[in-house]
Write a protein that holds these residues in place. Structure first.
Motif, PDB file in Angstrom:
ATOM      1  N   PRO A   5     -10.380  -3.385   3.734  1.00 22.85           N
ATOM      2  CA  PRO A   5      -9.479  -2.908   4.798  1.00 22.85           C
ATOM      3  C   PRO A   5      -8.730  -4.026   5.509  1.00 22.85           C
ATOM      4  CG  PRO A   5     -11.772  -2.738   5.485  1.00 22.85           C
ATOM      5  CD  PRO A   5     -11.789  -3.088   4.032  1.00 22.85           C
TER       6      PRO A   5
ATOM      7  N   ASN B  71      -7.467  -1.199  10.702  1.00 27.55           N
ATOM      8  CA  ASN B  71      -6.227  -0.541  11.114  1.00 27.55           C
ATOM      9  C   ASN B  71      -6.409   0.976  10.998  1.00 27.55           C
ATOM     10  OD1 ASN B  71      -3.544  -0.123  11.845  1.00 27.55           O
ATOM     11  ND2 ASN B  71      -2.801  -0.330   9.743  1.00 27.55           N
TER      12      ASN B  71
ATOM     13  N   TYR C  19      -3.521   0.459  -3.358  1.00 27.36           N
ATOM     14  CA  TYR C  19      -3.304  -0.875  -2.831  1.00 27.36           C
ATOM     15  C   TYR C  19      -2.642  -1.784  -3.854  1.00 27.36           C
ATOM     16  CZ  TYR C  19      -6.529   0.757   0.730  1.00 27.36           C
ATOM     17  OH  TYR C  19      -7.130   1.481   1.720  1.00 27.36           O
TER      18      TYR C  19
ATOM     19  N   MET D 103       0.854  -1.190   0.000  1.00 24.14           N
ATOM     20  CA  MET D 103       0.000   0.000   0.000  1.00 24.14           C
ATOM     21  C   MET D 103       0.887   1.236   0.000  1.00 24.14           C
ATOM     22  SD  MET D 103      -2.843   1.193   2.814  1.00 24.14           S
ATOM     23  CE  MET D 103      -1.618   1.314   4.112  1.00 24.14           C
TER      24      MET D 103
ATOM     25  N   TYR E  63      -4.759   6.182  -0.736  1.00 19.66           N
ATOM     26  CA  TYR E  63      -4.135   4.877  -0.569  1.00 19.66           C
ATOM     27  C   TYR E  63      -4.217   4.118  -1.889  1.00 19.66           C
ATOM     28  CZ  TYR E  63      -4.752   5.950   4.395  1.00 19.66           C
ATOM     29  OH  TYR E  63      -4.722   6.549   5.621  1.00 19.66           O
TER      30      TYR E  63
ATOM     31  N   HIS F  27     -14.783   8.330   2.793  1.00 18.14           N
ATOM     32  CA  HIS F  27     -13.803   7.640   1.969  1.00 18.14           C
ATOM     33  C   HIS F  27     -14.397   7.356   0.585  1.00 18.14           C
ATOM     34  CE1 HIS F  27     -11.031   6.028   5.395  1.00 18.14           C
ATOM     35  NE2 HIS F  27     -11.227   7.333   5.443  1.00 18.14           N
TER      36      HIS F  27
ATOM     37  N   LYS G  88       1.008   5.604  -0.030  1.00 13.45           N
ATOM     38  CA  LYS G  88       0.192   6.687   0.512  1.00 13.45           C
ATOM     39  C   LYS G  88       0.583   8.004  -0.138  1.00 13.45           C
ATOM     40  CE  LYS G  88      -1.295   8.561   4.977  1.00 13.45           C
ATOM     41  NZ  LYS G  88      -1.124   8.454   6.437  1.00 13.45           N
TER      42      LYS G  88
ATOM     43  N   HIS H 135      -5.790  -5.312   3.254  1.00 13.99           N
ATOM     44  CA  HIS H 135      -4.671  -4.384   3.060  1.00 13.99           C
ATOM     45  C   HIS H 135      -4.271  -3.646   4.338  1.00 13.99           C
ATOM     46  CE1 HIS H 135      -4.891  -4.968  -1.287  1.00 13.99           C
ATOM     47  NE2 HIS H 135      -6.194  -4.867  -1.179  1.00 13.99           N
ATOM     48  N   HIS H 136      -4.745  -4.140   5.484  1.00 12.19           N
ATOM     49  CA  HIS H 136      -4.354  -3.568   6.775  1.00 12.19           C
ATOM     50  C   HIS H 136      -4.595  -2.056   6.802  1.00 12.19           C
ATOM     51  CE1 HIS H 136      -2.584  -7.503   7.337  1.00 12.19           C
ATOM     52  NE2 HIS H 136      -1.868  -7.330   6.251  1.00 12.19           N
ATOM     53  N   SER H 137      -5.772  -1.667   6.324  1.00 11.99           N
ATOM     54  CA  SER H 137      -6.135  -0.263   6.233  1.00 11.99           C
ATOM     55  C   SER H 137      -7.481  -0.060   6.928  1.00 11.99           C
ATOM     56  CB  SER H 137      -6.186   0.159   4.765  1.00 11.99           C
ATOM     57  OG  SER H 137      -6.445   1.531   4.639  1.00 11.99           O
ATOM     58  N   TRP H 138      -8.239   0.953   6.490  1.00 16.11           N
ATOM     59  CA  TRP H 138      -9.554   1.177   7.099  1.00 16.11           C
ATOM     60  C   TRP H 138     -10.448   1.917   6.127  1.00 16.11           C
ATOM     61  CZ3 TRP H 138     -11.735   5.806   9.675  1.00 16.11           C
ATOM     62  CH2 TRP H 138     -11.029   6.985   9.370  1.00 16.11           C
TER      63      TRP H 138
END
Length: 244
Positions: A135, A88, A15, A1, A13, A146, A3, A138-141
């Protein structure tokens, strides 16, 4: 990912491919699903059917259907499963680690296993399930405001519209008490609606910020009920261009 940042200062983000291979799905704690269903039924109506996943990866995501009612004369589809794992979230947003998604569809929208063989009918379900996993993969939120384009470059969501992206918004056609469900002292689930965007609306949000877009939505009375024929709030009419 990776940023990056928009002109308005919001993070972007990008991915990479998700991890290869199947991962055993996580199921919610006992009673978790039931609390979400009870919450939805309290505000929208009785769940009529559930589209169960046969094979799940990472989390088990089901999509529930509430038929139109007199109070809410449109179809509701909502997920259970996204909130089985915490997202995350960035520092200071820990209270928003748990979420579920929903979509509000016109009363005549075809909803059945047979209808879902046609992409123009199925895409809302696809997006609910895809975003519920995103999320965690990809360890995101994901949270309010969004935006997610339909590919890069973005393509129309279906043959019935030129809208090519999604924004997550809290529903406004229901009491604000609905927005957050307190599961227990340590866990609260937030609910967000999928609302399609035109390319120009996506650009406005990225360049000028979330408030600039929601001001446009307020001006033209755009809400969570999907209307594939609605006005593009960021595109002036021919008459307006000629007049100026």
């Amino acid at each position: 990912m990776t940023k990056e940042f928009t002109k308005s200062g919001s993070p972007i983000y990008r991915y990479e491919e998700k991890e290869a291979g199947w991962r055993p799905p996580v199921y919610g704690d006992e009673g978790w699903n039931e609390k979400i269903e009870e919450h939805m039924e309290r505000y929208y109506g009785t769940v009529d059917s559930v589209f169960h996943e046969v094979i799940s990866d990472l989390i088990h995501v089901d999509v529930h259907h509430i038929k139109p009612t007199e109070r809410h004369p449109y179809n509701i589809l909502f997920t259970t499963g996204m909130s089985f794992l915490p997202m995350n979230t960035p520092e200071g947003r820990e209270d928003y680690r748990y979420a579920e998604l929903m979509v509000c569809l016109p009363p005549n929208w075809p909803i059945s296993d047979e209808a879902y063989k046609v992409h123009d009918n199925y895409w809302p379900v696809y997006w609910l399930k895809m975003l519920a996993r995103l999320p965690h993969e990809h360890h995101s939120w994901l949270g309010e405001g969004h935006t997610i384009p339909n590919g890069d470059p973005a393509e129309p969501l279906s043959n019935a519209t030129t809208m090519n992206g999604i924004i997550l918004l809290p529903p406004i056609r229901v009491s604000q008490d609905f927005h957050t469900l307190k599961i227990d002292d340590a866990h609260s689930v937030h609910f967000y609606c999928l609302v399609p965007l035109f390319d120009e609306e996506m650009s406005l949000k990225l360049n000028e910020g979330y408030d600039a877009l929601t001001d446009k939505f307020d001006k033209y009375h755009i809400n969570e009920l999907i209307d594939l024929k609605r006005k593009n709030t960021c595109k002036r009419s021919f008459f307006s261009r000629w007049k100026s």
